[in-house]
Write an enzyme that holds these catalytic residues in place. Structure first.
Site, PDB file in Angstrom:
ATOM      1  N   SER A 202      55.500  41.153  50.187  1.00  0.00           N
ATOM      2  CA  SER A 202      56.708  41.541  50.914  1.00  0.00           C
ATOM      3  C   SER A 202      56.631  42.946  51.523  1.00  0.00           C
ATOM      4  O   SER A 202      57.420  43.290  52.387  1.00  0.00           O
ATOM      5  CB  SER A 202      57.925  41.461  49.984  1.00  0.00           C
ATOM      6  OG  SER A 202      57.878  42.503  49.026  1.00  0.00           O
TER       7      SER A 202
ATOM      8  N   LYS B 165      60.570  47.983  47.452  1.00  0.00           N
ATOM      9  CA  LYS B 165      61.119  47.893  48.809  1.00  0.00           C
ATOM     10  C   LYS B 165      61.384  49.314  49.305  1.00  0.00           C
ATOM     11  O   LYS B 165      61.365  50.276  48.537  1.00  0.00           O
ATOM     12  CB  LYS B 165      62.454  47.119  48.803  1.00  0.00           C
ATOM     13  CG  LYS B 165      62.352  45.656  48.384  1.00  0.00           C
ATOM     14  CD  LYS B 165      61.704  44.786  49.449  1.00  0.00           C
ATOM     15  CE  LYS B 165      61.514  43.350  48.987  1.00  0.00           C
ATOM     16  NZ  LYS B 165      60.474  43.190  47.953  1.00  0.00           N
TER      17      LYS B 165
END
Lengths: 421, 141
Positions: free
Chosen positions: B61, B98
């Site tokens: 990701s 993230k």
């Protein structure tokens, strides 16, 4: 003079939570070696009624009905987290005594002039942010009072986990009178009963008892505890732990041992771990003892609890020498037809510093020292037990320990790091 | 500088000898005058050992940010997360890496891969910051 005691809240359970966020806000318990008893409980686990030290089979129903999360003890993780907590505290305060894996006394004297309450709140919030471990901090003019203040910090939510033992006489009397005598540091249940027979119910009663009377009924230690409660400092910070005089490695067997080869492996493994620890501390032992015990709770079975020892001449910390002596003592103690529950190895007459060479030693000391250095270095970098005497058996980590719910060694093994998506 | 390696992993830092040449007979090595301590990667990568943890990346990701499957993250919990930092956060009880973004709509966690939509941090989402990623160690061969 002022001391602070920083105590990690529900330490083992908190360590588990740092690396497994699913456990947050859930009842979590950590079990002793062999998954026998409860040794740590999260706040939620305390609330559903699980007791400290309770055998796990006794709380099976609570565990099931409240979906309590169970972990085996993961000492590699707890030791590492403990070291981190201490080093975070050291960032603020130079003099720290590591009292146990989850408690540290701090000497606040070098911080004179600062607002101790504010300083301790800063420490608490840094430890929490850096390590994820919540600590409670008690401040007092003696170590015993700091310990009492810590109890208040833990129990009274309005303190926000930091509490200073009050200077005000009436206020301090109130706090002491609300502490039961057996809950005072160093008193405990047995002395507590005897104190109660003398009419001493609370910490305040003990503080007000004349020291000479306490001494005549108990001993100097109890007297000092009473004096410390009254604000007289008897215990200093022990920045460096006193060099140990004995070193014990022992463990209960997950399942009773009935065969000599299993017992031999256990004894060899205890001797190996004791030797490792001794070298880490830079000592040599002059005496080695071995003990083996059957289960005293099974009086229906034949009982056999014995120990034996031998002199080590010269004093040594060399693994093969210690393993050899330990197993030969064990062999003499061993009696077939018994179900042994526990075995251990104790090293004593430990000395530090200059090693005394034996005039007529058959061993090459320099060679031994080099070999042990290599052994320790490999075990430290590759994980303990990577290299071990063949006598200790093959699967050290799981060999004798029942550990069904162990979390990964998140901070001490490359292969067990936490995963992040 | 404290023994950083010890504080992190419990292992001793690899000690390099200060004098490399053995003097038995003859002349000492002229290089002995220029001896320096060997470089220790811990010193460069880890400012605060007590607060630094290693985590292993699983998934893609954050590929656009140079963080790949199997990479090693160095995470410093003593740094307070600020917008645009790459952080490790806890989302639904799992660790996720993230980038923290702030917009007029509030904070969100932004992936660096087209298949992963941003996660907005609202009052009803159970998201906590765990630490700030200071370095990514990526194996190239």
């Amino acid at each position: 003079m002022m001391y602070a005691l920083a105590d990690c809240n529900n330490f083992y359970a908190s360590c588990e939570r740092v690396f497994d966020p699913k456990l947050v806000n859930k009842p979590v318990i950590v079990l002793s070696n062999n998954d026998g008893c409860v040794v740590a409980r999260s706040q939620e686990a305390k609330q559903v009624g699980i007791q400290m030290g309770q055998p796990v089979f006794e709380c099976r129903d609570i565990i099931r009905s409240h979906a309590v999360i169970v972990r085996s003890s993961n000492y590699a993780l707890y030791e590492d987290m403990s070291r981190r907590v201490v080093s975070a505290i050291l960032h603020f305060i130079p003099d720290v005594e590591i009292y146990s894996i989850d408690e540290a006394f701090c000497d606040l004297a070098p911080m004179a002039g600062r607002d101790f309450d504010k300083l301790c709140r800063e420490i608490r919030s840094a430890v929490l942010q850096w390590t994820g471990i919540p600590v409670s901090i008690g401040i007092g003019s003696t170590k015993t009072l700091a310990k009492i203040a810590n109890r208040v910090a833990k129990r009274d939510a309005s303190t926000d986990a930091v509490y200073r033992f009050p200077c005000d006489v009436n206020e301090s009397r109130r706090v002491l009178s609300e502490t039961r005598v057996e809950d005072v540091w160093g008193i405990g249940r047995r002395w507590g009963r005897r104190f109660r027979q003398l009419g001493v119910q609370s910490a305040l009663d003990l503080a007000q008892m004349p020291p000479s009377i306490v001494r005549s009924h108990f001993n100097v230690t109890a007297m000092q505890t009473g004096m410390e409660l009254a604000g007289v400092r008897c215990h200093e910070l022990e920045a460096a732990p006193a060099p140990r005089r004995t070193l014990v490695r022992s463990r209960s067997f997950g399942e009773a041992v009935k065969r000599w080869d299993e017992m031999y492996q256990a004894i060899a493994s205890h001797a190996t771990r004791a030797a490792e620890k001794l070298r880490l501390e830079g000592g040599v032992a002059g005496r080695l003892s071995v003990f083996i015990q059957t289960n005293r709770f099974r009086q229906d079975q034949p009982q056999h609890c014995v120990s034996g020892s031998c002199e080590l001449m010269p004093s040594t910390n060399t693994t093969p020498v210690l393993v050899e002596h330990a197993s030969s003592i064990g062999r003499q103690l061993w009696k077939p037809g018994h179900a042994y529950k526990k075995a251990g190895v104790m090293l004593s007459e430990i000395t530090f510093g200059e090693m005394q060479g034996a005039l007529f030693s058959s061993r090459d000391d320099a060679h031994d020292a080099r070999l042990m250095e290599v052994l320790d270095r490999i075990n430290m970098t590759m994980g303990s037990g990577t290299l071990h005497p063949a006598a200790t058996g093959r699967h050290q980590r799981t060999g004798f320990m029942r550990q069904e719910h162990c979390s990964p060694r998140y901070t001490t093994r490359w292969s067990e790091l936490p995963k992040v998506i | 500088m404290p023994d950083v390696c010890k504080a992190i992993s419990g292992a001793p830092a690899v000690r390099c000898p200060l004098l490399m040449a053995r003097v038995e007979a003859g002349f000492p090595s002229p290089a002995d005058d220029y001896v320096e301590r060997a470089l220790d990667l811990n010193e460069e990568l880890i400012a605060r050992p007590a607060a630094t943890f290693f985590l292993r990346v699983s998934g893609c990701s954050m590929e656009g940010a140079g963080i790949h499957d199997g990479d090693l993250l160095i995470v410093d919990r003593s740094i307070s997360p600020a917008p645009n930092m790459v952080i490790v956060a806890v989302v639904d009880g799992e660790f996720t890496v993230k980038r923290l973004r702030q917009s007029s709509a509030g904070f969100m966690l932004e992936a660096a891969h087209p298949n992963y939509p941003p996660i907005s941090i609202g009052p009803d989402t159970e998201i906590r910051a765990w630490g700030v990623v200071t370095w990514v160690i990526h194996r190239t061969c």
